[in-house]
Write an enzyme that holds these catalytic residues in place. Structure first.
Site, PDB file in Angstrom:
ATOM      1  N   ASP A  46      56.396 -10.090 -19.571  1.00 23.31           N
ATOM      2  CA  ASP A  46      57.123 -11.349 -19.375  1.00 23.31           C
ATOM      3  C   ASP A  46      58.471 -11.214 -20.082  1.00 23.31           C
ATOM      4  O   ASP A  46      58.554 -11.320 -21.308  1.00 23.31           O
ATOM      5  CB  ASP A  46      56.348 -12.522 -19.975  1.00 23.31           C
ATOM      6  CG  ASP A  46      55.063 -12.860 -19.231  1.00 23.31           C
ATOM      7  OD1 ASP A  46      54.398 -11.923 -18.739  1.00 23.31           O
ATOM      8  OD2 ASP A  46      54.703 -14.045 -19.175  1.00 23.31           O
ATOM      9  N   LYS A  79      59.183 -17.312 -13.988  1.00 22.32           N
ATOM     10  CA  LYS A  79      58.466 -18.116 -14.978  1.00 22.32           C
ATOM     11  C   LYS A  79      59.417 -19.141 -15.567  1.00 22.32           C
ATOM     12  O   LYS A  79      60.575 -18.829 -15.864  1.00 22.32           O
ATOM     13  CB  LYS A  79      57.904 -17.187 -16.057  1.00 22.32           C
ATOM     14  CG  LYS A  79      57.264 -17.864 -17.251  1.00 22.32           C
ATOM     15  CD  LYS A  79      56.724 -16.822 -18.214  1.00 22.32           C
ATOM     16  CE  LYS A  79      56.293 -17.406 -19.547  1.00 22.32           C
ATOM     17  NZ  LYS A  79      55.804 -16.375 -20.492  1.00 22.32           N
ATOM     18  N   LYS A 137      55.133 -18.839 -12.412  1.00 14.81           N
ATOM     19  CA  LYS A 137      54.340 -19.140 -13.602  1.00 14.81           C
ATOM     20  C   LYS A 137      54.961 -20.335 -14.313  1.00 14.81           C
ATOM     21  O   LYS A 137      56.156 -20.334 -14.611  1.00 14.81           O
ATOM     22  CB  LYS A 137      54.289 -17.932 -14.540  1.00 14.81           C
ATOM     23  CG  LYS A 137      53.552 -18.205 -15.856  1.00 14.81           C
ATOM     24  CD  LYS A 137      53.454 -16.961 -16.719  1.00 14.81           C
ATOM     25  CE  LYS A 137      52.894 -17.270 -18.101  1.00 14.81           C
ATOM     26  NZ  LYS A 137      52.784 -16.049 -18.950  1.00 14.81           N
TER      27      LYS A 137
END
Length: 231
Positions: free
Chosen positions: A95, A158, A188
């Site tokens: 991430d 995300k 996400k």
């Protein structure tokens, strides 16, 4: 362990069970792993210095690691090296945080190049998620950054680190991100998703993964009110 309802169990399988506090210890991460297995979450998400992790044999649990976290103000070569080292130490997913300032300045080619550098350091089938810090961006900037992330080869966009003062995930941002990426990437939702109802709303808006630190409380909200998270 109390058995989960089907709805709670399916949401658990969307959760990256997260511990990114600076004061986290190895013992905290061991407890995080045990809780993730008990709850049936998809993964644990930790800081790179906590690697390598010991996942019990037979556990169906992925390992996600943050990169360039939380500011995103690292050189692309440093982010790429950090991601590559995390993969070498057992991470399944990365991430990464974009340079939000570059996005605010309209330098979307630079954002894309930054993401592409990290993508190039990840061998298939490792998963890349790109944290865009949506609360700090305008709608037009969200769209441009998501398009840059897809062009650079991300698997997910995300919403948030959970550390930015502008805030975390919103239903509006998740919906806009999903409308932008379509079937080219997944979304996400992370940062401020504190209740089971929050999670359901994010999924309805298009999220297929959730970043949650208070996963036990959130999942228990399927049958009881008052779930909360410190994330």
């Amino acid at each position: 362990m109390t058995s989960l309802s089907p709805d709670a169990a399916s949401i658990a399988r969307m959760i990256d069970h997260t511990l990114l506090k600076p004061e986290a210890t190895a013992a905290d991460v061991t407890a995080l792993i045990a809780e993730a297995i008990e709850l049936g979450t998809y993964s644990v998400c930790v800081s790179p210095s906590m690697l390598p992790l010991t996942i019990p044999a037979g556990a169906d649990l992925k390992v996600a690691v943050v990169c360039g976290f939380p500011s995103g103000k690292h050189h692309s070569s440093i982010k790429a090296a950090e991601a590559a080292l995390a993969i070498a130490q057992g991470a399944d997913e990365i991430d990464m945080v974009i340079d939000v300032g570059a996005a605010k300045a309209g330098r979307f080619a630079d954002v894309q190049a930054d993401i592409a550098a990290v993508r190039a350091s990840l061998p298939a089938p490792r998963v890349l998620k790109v944290i865009i810090e949506s609360a700090a961006l305008t709608d037009a900037e969200i769209v441009a950054v998501c398009n840059a992330a897809v062009a650079a080869g991300t698997d997910f966009v995300k919403t948030s680190t959970g550390f930015h003062p502008a805030g975390g995930a919103t239903v509006h941002a998740v919906r806009l991100m999903k409308q932008t990426v379509g079937d080219r990437a997944q979304v996400k939702a992370s940062g401020g998703v504190r209740s089971f109802d929050d999670a359901v709303a994010m999924i309805a808006a298009g999220a297929t993964r959730l970043g949650i630190s208070g996963s036990a409380a959130l999942i228990s909200g399927a049958t009881s009110a008052g779930a909360s998270s410190s994330y």
